[in-house]
Design a protein around this motif. Structure first.
Motif, short mmCIF file in Angstrom:
data_model
loop_
_atom_site.label_atom_id
_atom_site.label_comp_id
_atom_site.label_asym_id
_atom_site.label_seq_id
_atom_site.Cartn_x
_atom_site.Cartn_y
_atom_site.Cartn_z
N UNK A 79 -3.00 -2.49 19.21
CA UNK A 79 -3.57 -2.17 17.90
C UNK A 79 -2.86 -2.86 16.75
N UNK A 80 -1.54 -2.92 16.83
CA UNK A 80 -0.76 -3.21 15.64
C UNK A 80 -0.52 -4.69 15.40
N UNK A 81 -0.86 -5.17 14.18
CA UNK A 81 -0.35 -6.50 13.85
C UNK A 81 1.13 -6.40 13.50
N UNK A 82 1.55 -5.21 13.08
CA UNK A 82 2.96 -4.95 12.82
C UNK A 82 3.40 -3.72 13.60
N UNK A 83 4.55 -3.82 14.24
CA UNK A 83 5.15 -2.68 14.92
C UNK A 83 6.38 -2.24 14.13
N UNK A 84 6.58 -0.93 14.08
CA UNK A 84 7.79 -0.39 13.44
C UNK A 84 8.45 0.51 14.46
N UNK A 85 9.64 0.12 14.89
CA UNK A 85 10.35 0.92 15.89
C UNK A 85 11.34 1.83 15.18
N UNK A 86 11.13 3.13 15.34
CA UNK A 86 11.98 4.13 14.70
C UNK A 86 12.92 4.74 15.73
N UNK A 87 14.10 5.11 15.27
CA UNK A 87 15.02 5.90 16.09
C UNK A 87 15.94 6.67 15.15
N UNK A 88 16.13 7.94 15.44
CA UNK A 88 17.01 8.79 14.63
C UNK A 88 16.66 8.72 13.14
N UNK A 89 15.36 8.70 12.84
CA UNK A 89 14.93 8.76 11.45
C UNK A 89 15.16 7.50 10.64
N UNK A 90 15.39 6.39 11.32
CA UNK A 90 15.56 5.11 10.63
C UNK A 90 14.69 4.05 11.29
N UNK A 130 0.85 -1.21 0.00
CA UNK A 130 0.00 0.00 0.00
C UNK A 130 0.89 1.26 0.00
N UNK A 131 1.82 1.30 0.98
CA UNK A 131 2.80 2.39 1.03
C UNK A 131 4.20 1.81 0.96
N UNK A 132 5.04 2.52 0.24
CA UNK A 132 6.44 2.13 0.22
C UNK A 132 7.30 3.39 0.28
N UNK A 133 8.17 3.43 1.27
CA UNK A 133 9.13 4.52 1.36
C UNK A 133 10.49 3.94 1.04
N UNK A 134 11.16 4.56 0.06
CA UNK A 134 12.47 4.06 -0.34
C UNK A 134 13.51 5.14 -0.14
N UNK A 135 14.42 4.86 0.78
CA UNK A 135 15.57 5.77 1.00
C UNK A 135 15.11 7.21 1.18
N UNK A 139 7.94 -0.56 4.21
CA UNK A 139 6.79 -1.01 3.42
C UNK A 139 5.63 -1.26 4.36
N UNK A 140 4.45 -0.81 3.96
CA UNK A 140 3.25 -1.03 4.77
C UNK A 140 2.23 -1.75 3.90
N UNK A 141 1.84 -2.93 4.36
CA UNK A 141 0.96 -3.79 3.55
C UNK A 141 -0.48 -3.32 3.61
N UNK A 142 -1.19 -3.46 2.51
CA UNK A 142 -2.62 -3.13 2.46
C UNK A 142 -3.37 -3.99 3.45
N UNK A 143 -4.31 -3.39 4.15
CA UNK A 143 -5.16 -4.11 5.08
C UNK A 143 -4.54 -4.34 6.45
#
Ligand code: ADP
Ligand code: MG
Length: 245
Positions: free
Chosen positions: A201-212, A1-6, A23-27
């Motif tokens: 809430x999340x079936x997927x977690x994304x842990x960010x730090x320092x913009x990565x 659904x969403x893809x951020x590249x570099x 990458x964030x999957x649809x649904x």
């Protein structure tokens, strides 16, 4: 659904996003977590096209976000801003229906949709005729949700939607919002700084730090197989009452 590249983004000397891949999957329901300043809100603003990367690319449904098609893309995305972001001089209904009215919806269509969403979001319909200052924090969040859902977007982005609420209201809204997400079947991306809420809430977690992105996976993955010492630290940093009472 969403893809951020570099994707990179700087504000003056501050690097908000540092060649971030995601990458964030649809649904899916994805929770962005991480310390303050990690870049969580910046990622959401990129997804909705409120910010543009200095370099790199954001793709939505395989198409690069482009200024020319931005308005149309934005209508497919509901966005709940940190702190609610309701206009104080408009009633709840005025806030929620703003975009629909500019698209030319007539009054009866607007009202029917507001009634439907008030029920879905468990807000008394009459509360929509009040101004934000006359609503409780929980009711304001419900109005924010109704506004975001008004055009029936495929994607719902929420920036710390429950951050400003007292614990009892927050707990109640957590339960209701999870039911809502399940019922709607939309792609949901939400920001929270609360690990338990992210796992709720999340079936997927994304842990960010320092913009990565340090790690993306289920809560279990991040707990059991942390990709970095900071992942373990962050996932276990919040004390539960059982540890201290
Ligand atoms: P988070 O939501 O994870 O707390 P943000 O994405 O809001 O983090 O911010 C990431 C970094 O970029 C922070 O250091 C923040 O101070 C900086 N930043 C974000 N927006 C701006 C802005 N409009 N102007 C200057 N700095 C900003
Ligand atoms: Mg933020």
């Amino acid at each position: 659904m969403f893809e951020l590249r570099q994707v990179s983004k700087r504000y003056g000397p501050t690097i908000a996003l540092d060649a971030l891949d995601l990458s964030i999957a649809a649904g899916s329901t994805t929770a962005l977590i991480g310390p303050s300043g990690a870049g969580k809100s910046s990622v959401l603003r990129m997804l909705v096209g409120l910010e543009w990367p200095d370099s790199g690319q954001v793709r939505f449904d395989g198409e690069p976000l482009r200024r020319a098609t931005l308005l149309e893309q934005r209508r497919r995305i509901g966005y709940v801003i940190q702190e609610g972001g309701l206009f104080p001089h408009l009633t709840g209904a005025g806030n929620a229906a703003l975009l629909a009215r500019t698209l030319g919806w007539d009054a009866s269509r607007v009202e029917a949709r507001l009634r439907e969403l008030a029920e879905l979001c468990r807000l008394p319909f009459a509360a929509l005729s009040r101004y934000p200052a006359e609503l409780s924090g929980g009711q304001r969040q419900r109005v924010g949700l109704i506004r975001a859902l008004m055009l029936d977007p495929r994607v719902l982005l929420l920036d710390e939607p429950l951050g400003a609420l007292d614990p009892v209201v927050r707990h109640e809204l957590q339960a209701q919002m999870r039911d809502l997400f399940d019922a709607l079947g939309k792609t949901v991306v939400l920001v929270t700084h609360d690990v338990a809420e992210a796992a709720w809430f999340g079936d997927t977690l994304v842990l960010l730090r320092n913009g990565r992105v340090l790690q993306q996976g289920s809560a279990r993955d991040l707990l059991d197989a942390p990709a970095d010492p900071f992942v373990r630290e962050f996932m276990t940093a919040q004390r539960s009452i059982g540890e201290v009472a």
